[in-house]
Design a protein around this motif. Structure first.
Motif, PDB file in Angstrom:
ATOM      1  N   ILE A 114       0.836  -1.200   0.000  1.00 15.51           N
ATOM      2  CA  ILE A 114       0.000   0.000   0.000  1.00 15.51           C
ATOM      3  C   ILE A 114       0.871   1.250   0.000  1.00 15.51           C
ATOM      4  CG2 ILE A 114      -1.599   1.357   1.422  1.00 15.51           C
ATOM      5  CD1 ILE A 114      -2.923  -1.409   2.160  1.00 15.51           C
ATOM      6  N   ARG A 136      -7.674  -2.019   5.448  1.00 12.79           N
ATOM      7  CA  ARG A 136      -6.641  -2.255   4.435  1.00 12.79           C
ATOM      8  C   ARG A 136      -7.259  -2.600   3.084  1.00 12.79           C
ATOM      9  NH1 ARG A 136      -2.536  -5.982   7.853  1.00 12.79           N
ATOM     10  NH2 ARG A 136      -1.420  -4.324   8.909  1.00 12.79           N
ATOM     11  N   GLU A 175      -8.552   0.479   1.465  1.00 13.02           N
ATOM     12  CA  GLU A 175      -7.423   1.260   0.947  1.00 13.02           C
ATOM     13  C   GLU A 175      -6.866   0.619  -0.324  1.00 13.02           C
ATOM     14  OE1 GLU A 175      -3.744   3.812   2.792  1.00 13.02           O
ATOM     15  OE2 GLU A 175      -4.531   2.125   3.955  1.00 13.02           O
ATOM     16  N   LEU A 176      -6.724  -0.688  -0.315  1.00 14.61           N
ATOM     17  CA  LEU A 176      -6.191  -1.402  -1.477  1.00 14.61           C
ATOM     18  C   LEU A 176      -7.109  -1.253  -2.689  1.00 14.61           C
ATOM     19  CD1 LEU A 176      -3.853  -3.240  -2.404  1.00 14.61           C
ATOM     20  CD2 LEU A 176      -5.269  -5.188  -1.736  1.00 14.61           C
TER      21      LEU A 176
END
Length: 184
Positions: free
Chosen positions: A68, A121, A124-125
């Motif tokens: 990330i 996560r 976000e990914l």
């Protein structure tokens, strides 16, 4: 997964037991017995089962965090997004036992702190492989590319064929979904 130090051995054995009999049904005593250590020795490293799972999660998903951060520093291009998928597939495969545990124990994981962390996560990914101004169908393609990698890591084990060929095929489909979204 066979990792070396005591902390890692505890995590590995705990993950094996969680997979065999479920997180809720596994006790710290059973983990200690499987390791042939005292509960006091186990407590030296981890106070609770959740502490073990949090440690596992942080250790085995560190490549995801690194991915990330890397992607944020790159140009927002198709090539960068394709590399994100390649690296994410490698991270998934390297941490397959943990991700399999999370998949099979979704209700339990959702109640633990690692569940929220993982959800954040993933959000976000997915934001790194799509653009908000993409048409909805193309945003779905981008998100589906990530989940194609998940499906490939977990469900392709039941499909006949060479493991490497299967993973190559999964990546090809994910990259194709991404390319379709960018070509639109």
């Amino acid at each position: 997964m066979a990792r070396g130090n005591t902390r890692q051995r505890i995590q590995d054995v705990a993950l094996e037991l969680f997979a065999e009999q479920g997180y809720e049904k596994t006790s710290l005593r059973e983990i200690a017995e499987r390791l042939d250590v005292t509960k006091a020795a186990l407590y030296y490293h981890f106070k609770t089962k959740e502490d073990i799972l949090i440690g596992l999660f942080h250790d085995l998903t560190r490549p995801m965090d690194e991915l990330i951060e890397w992607a944020k520093a790159q140009p927002r291009s198709l090539e960068t997004r394709q590399e994100v998928l390649r690296r994410y597939q490698a991270a998934l495969l390297d941490a397959a036992p943990l991700f399999r545990f999370m998949q099979e124990n979704q209700a339990t994981v959702r109640e633990l702190s690692v569940g929220l962390t993982f959800k954040e996560r993933m959000i976000e990914l997915t934001g790194l492989v799509k653009e908000p101004d993409f048409a909805m169908v193309d945003q779905v393609r981008c998100i589906s590319a990530i989940f194609t990698l998940h499906a490939g890591a977990f469900f392709m084990q039941n499909v006949e064929g060479d493991p490497e060929d299967k993973q190559d095929a999964v990546l090809e489909v994910a990259l194709d979904l991404l390319a379709q979204a960018h070509d639109a």
